[in-house]
Design an enzyme around this catalytic site. Structure first.
Site, PDB file in Angstrom:
ATOM      1  N   GLY A 185      -9.002   0.283   7.231  1.00 23.69           N
ATOM      2  CA  GLY A 185      -9.803  -0.148   7.385  1.00 23.69           C
ATOM      3  C   GLY A 185      -9.836  -1.542   6.965  1.00 23.69           C
ATOM      4  O   GLY A 185      -8.751  -2.381   6.772  1.00 23.69           O
ATOM      5  N   CYS A 229       4.835 -12.289  -4.443  1.00 23.32           N
ATOM      6  CA  CYS A 229       4.212 -13.347  -4.730  1.00 23.32           C
ATOM      7  C   CYS A 229       4.611 -13.460  -6.008  1.00 23.32           C
ATOM      8  O   CYS A 229       4.545 -14.355  -6.496  1.00 23.32           O
ATOM      9  CB  CYS A 229       3.499 -12.267  -5.387  1.00 23.32           C
ATOM     10  SG  CYS A 229       3.319 -10.668  -6.006  1.00 23.32           S
ATOM     11  N   VAL A 265     -14.291  -2.163   4.937  1.00 21.28           N
ATOM     12  CA  VAL A 265     -14.373  -1.567   3.416  1.00 21.28           C
ATOM     13  C   VAL A 265     -13.963  -2.220   2.004  1.00 21.28           C
ATOM     14  O   VAL A 265     -14.693  -1.553   1.199  1.00 21.28           O
ATOM     15  CB  VAL A 265     -12.701  -0.293   4.290  1.00 21.28           C
ATOM     16  CG1 VAL A 265     -12.163   0.650   3.111  1.00 21.28           C
ATOM     17  CG2 VAL A 265     -12.979  -0.038   5.827  1.00 21.28           C
ATOM     18  N   GLY A 266     -12.958  -3.108   2.515  1.00 22.23           N
ATOM     19  CA  GLY A 266     -12.705  -3.664   0.975  1.00 22.23           C
ATOM     20  C   GLY A 266     -14.040  -4.566   0.224  1.00 22.23           C
ATOM     21  O   GLY A 266     -14.542  -4.117  -1.279  1.00 22.23           O
ATOM     22  N   LYS A 292      -8.030   1.560   0.087  1.00 22.03           N
ATOM     23  CA  LYS A 292      -7.501   0.929   1.545  1.00 22.03           C
ATOM     24  C   LYS A 292      -6.496   0.294   1.840  1.00 22.03           C
ATOM     25  O   LYS A 292      -6.170  -0.925   0.800  1.00 22.03           O
ATOM     26  CB  LYS A 292      -8.560   0.289   1.939  1.00 22.03           C
ATOM     27  CG  LYS A 292      -9.527  -0.464   2.954  1.00 22.03           C
ATOM     28  CD  LYS A 292      -9.583  -1.878   2.860  1.00 22.03           C
ATOM     29  CE  LYS A 292      -9.186  -2.817   2.836  1.00 22.03           C
ATOM     30  NZ  LYS A 292      -7.837  -2.810   3.914  1.00 22.03           N
ATOM     31  N   GLY A 320     -10.852  -5.466   4.918  1.00 21.26           N
ATOM     32  CA  GLY A 320     -11.207  -5.930   3.932  1.00 21.26           C
ATOM     33  C   GLY A 320     -13.357  -6.842   3.844  1.00 21.26           C
ATOM     34  O   GLY A 320     -13.335  -5.862   2.777  1.00 21.26           O
ATOM     35  N   PRO A 321     -12.822  -6.988   5.451  1.00 18.84           N
ATOM     36  CA  PRO A 321     -14.757  -7.377   5.362  1.00 18.84           C
ATOM     37  C   PRO A 321     -15.777  -6.457   4.872  1.00 18.84           C
ATOM     38  O   PRO A 321     -17.113  -6.258   5.121  1.00 18.84           O
ATOM     39  CB  PRO A 321     -14.547  -8.381   6.430  1.00 18.84           C
ATOM     40  CG  PRO A 321     -13.391  -8.401   6.604  1.00 18.84           C
ATOM     41  CD  PRO A 321     -12.354  -7.627   6.322  1.00 18.84           C
TER      42      PRO A 321
END
Length: 475
Positions: free
Chosen positions: A205, A283, A210-211, A174, A207-208
């Site tokens: 998609g 990061c 497909v993740g 994803k 996160g909420p």
């Protein structure tokens, strides 16, 4: 761009594009102007189920493929990405605003180097070993669910895909809904490289939706996630229901520790680059610069001079070094931290609130430097993920180490000083990667975090072993 381009109407499942199960789409905005650059499907749990079924079906054959052949496919994927370098660079610049020069070098160059490094590593890897009366076998885990962020959209997935494929796993991926365009290119490259159908699958998609489905899916054996610490906590919680392996590469708040015996101009110039590269949306950035209190004024002058070289502008302009933030929502978040720094009493020495002159449209903000920053303040503790550098004075070396280690993160840091002295300080830092005097990136060295910067490692032998199970056969 004035309208949708590179629009995807389906998901890459079982070696081809398949219609999405829902007509809903996600608009991908060009952050330089706020216009829709592309559209991708808003994937559903049913779309994911189809992709997982394809990956599960393809697993036995791919796992049984000779390691040398798997390595050859990974190498061809790297070569295929290189041949489409300009297309990839253009896509990344359009979807998340990375300056085109950086897109051509880092956004394309890093994933190509990673693919090549794993192809070489896998060819010589010890897949079995004899320990006493035991045959120890390293085998693929199974189906891997990969979830990646928007800041390095191609590198982040290749850093997972290359070792996962070399190890014999299949994958469902994803991409970030903010920067999904290179997923299409990668899917096509894998097919051209000879990867069997079903081994690599892409489901677009949020996160909420497909993740979450990936994290909970009973037929996914491992999750490899790169993103925020907050999202990593959620994935770990959901994945615990099926006790699958979870590898997390999360946030960071790297410290650049400049010692008394450092080459100050080099240390500061490198530190500014490590704070501002990719608009600070890295990061592994070093947003904290720790300096001897007696030399802070000297450091500030050098940092401001270096910062003036970072031209903010349209990301397709070759002269631009900082483009827009990846989205307007992210620009507002970073801008809020700049305002918080001022409110909390940090000394503003460069940049500040507001948009750069002449860039009133788009997700632009002014690169900013604060001095006299309290190491316990919000801007020194929380991951800002933007071009905001905090200069923190310290009294002695022990205090410098305490400040460097004094956040919940532990991903990267840097130390500048006399080589042996700097190495001794580097050993004291609680971070997964420490560069001494600007040491170069090594794709064969492990990368990952301590503390809430995650668990597991990417790159090199450690990165390959993340995707392997170990079986002992007693004889």
């Amino acid at each position: 761009m004035t309208g949708p381009t590179q629009t995807a109407t389906g998901h890459w499942i079982n070696g081809g594009w398949h219609p999405a199960g829902s007509p809903a789409t996600i608009g991908v905005r060009n952050p330089a102007n706020g216009e829709i650059a592309a559209e991708v499907p808003a994937g559903t749990a049913a779309d994911l189920d189809r992709a997982v079924a394809a990956a599960r079906s393809a697993f036995p054959g791919w796992a049984a493929t000779a390691p040398a052949e798997r390595a050859a496919v990974v190498r061809r994927i790297g070569e295929g990405l290189r041949t489409r370098a300009e297309e990839i660079a253009t896509a990344v610049t359009a979807e998340m605003g990375s300056p085109i020069r950086m897109s051509r070098t880092a956004q394309v160059g890093f994933p190509v180097a990673v693919a090549e490094s794993f192809a070489t590593l896998a060819a010589d890897f010890a897949w079995t070993e004899e320990i006493g009366n035991s045959l120890v076998v390293r085998e693929p885990i199974g189906v891997v669910g990969a979830i990646t962020p928007w800041n390095f959209p191609l590198q982040q997935i290749v850093s997972k895909l290359a070792p996962a494929l070399a190890a014999g796993n299949t994958m469902v991926f994803k991409p970030s809904e903010i920067a999904p365009l290179t997923a299409r290119i990668l899917a096509e490259v894998t097919a051209e490289a000879g990867l069997p159908a079903g081994v690599f699958n892409v489901v677009y998609g949020t996160g909420p939706v497909v993740g979450e489905a990936i994290s909970a899916h009973p037929d996914i054996d491992m999750i490899s996630f790169t993103g925020s610490t907050r999202a990593g906590r959620r994935i770990s919680t959901v994945a615990a229901g099926t006790v699958k392996r979870v590898a997390l590469e999360l946030g960071g708040k790297g410290a650049n520790v400049i010692l008394d015996d450092a080459d100050l101009p080099t240390a500061v110039r490198t530190g500014v680059m490590m704070a501002f590269a990719n608009g600070g949306q890295v990061c592994g950035a070093w947003p904290r610069m720790l300096v001897p209190a007696s030399r802070q004024d000297e450091v500030v002058a050098l940092a401001v001079a270096a910062a003036r070289e970072y031209v903010v502008g349209e990301p397709t302009d070759e002269a631009t070094r900082i483009g827009p933030m990846a989205s307007e929502a992210h620009r507002e978040k970073v801008h809020g931290y700049i305002e918080r720094g001022i409110a909390d009493g940090a000394r503003l020495v460069f940049g500040g609130p507001g948009r750069p002159e002449g860039l009133e449209k788009g997700a632009y903000l002014r690169p900013t430097i604060f001095a006299d920053v309290d190491p316990h303040s919000v801007i020194a503790q929380e991951e800002i993920f933007g071009p905001v550098l905090t200069i923190i004075p310290y009294a002695d070396e022990d205090e410098a180490v305490a400040i460097a280690n004094g956040t919940m993160y532990g991903l990267t840091s840097g130390v500048f000083g006399e080589p042996e002295h700097a190495l001794a300080v580097a050993r004291r830092l609680r971070a997964g990667q420490v560069d001494v005097n600007g040491g170069h990136w090594n794709p064969l060295a492990p990368f990952g975090g301590y503390k809430q910067s995650g668990n597991g490692r990417e790159f090199g032998r450690a990165g390959l072993e993340e995707f392997l199970e170990i079986k002992a056969i007693q004889r």
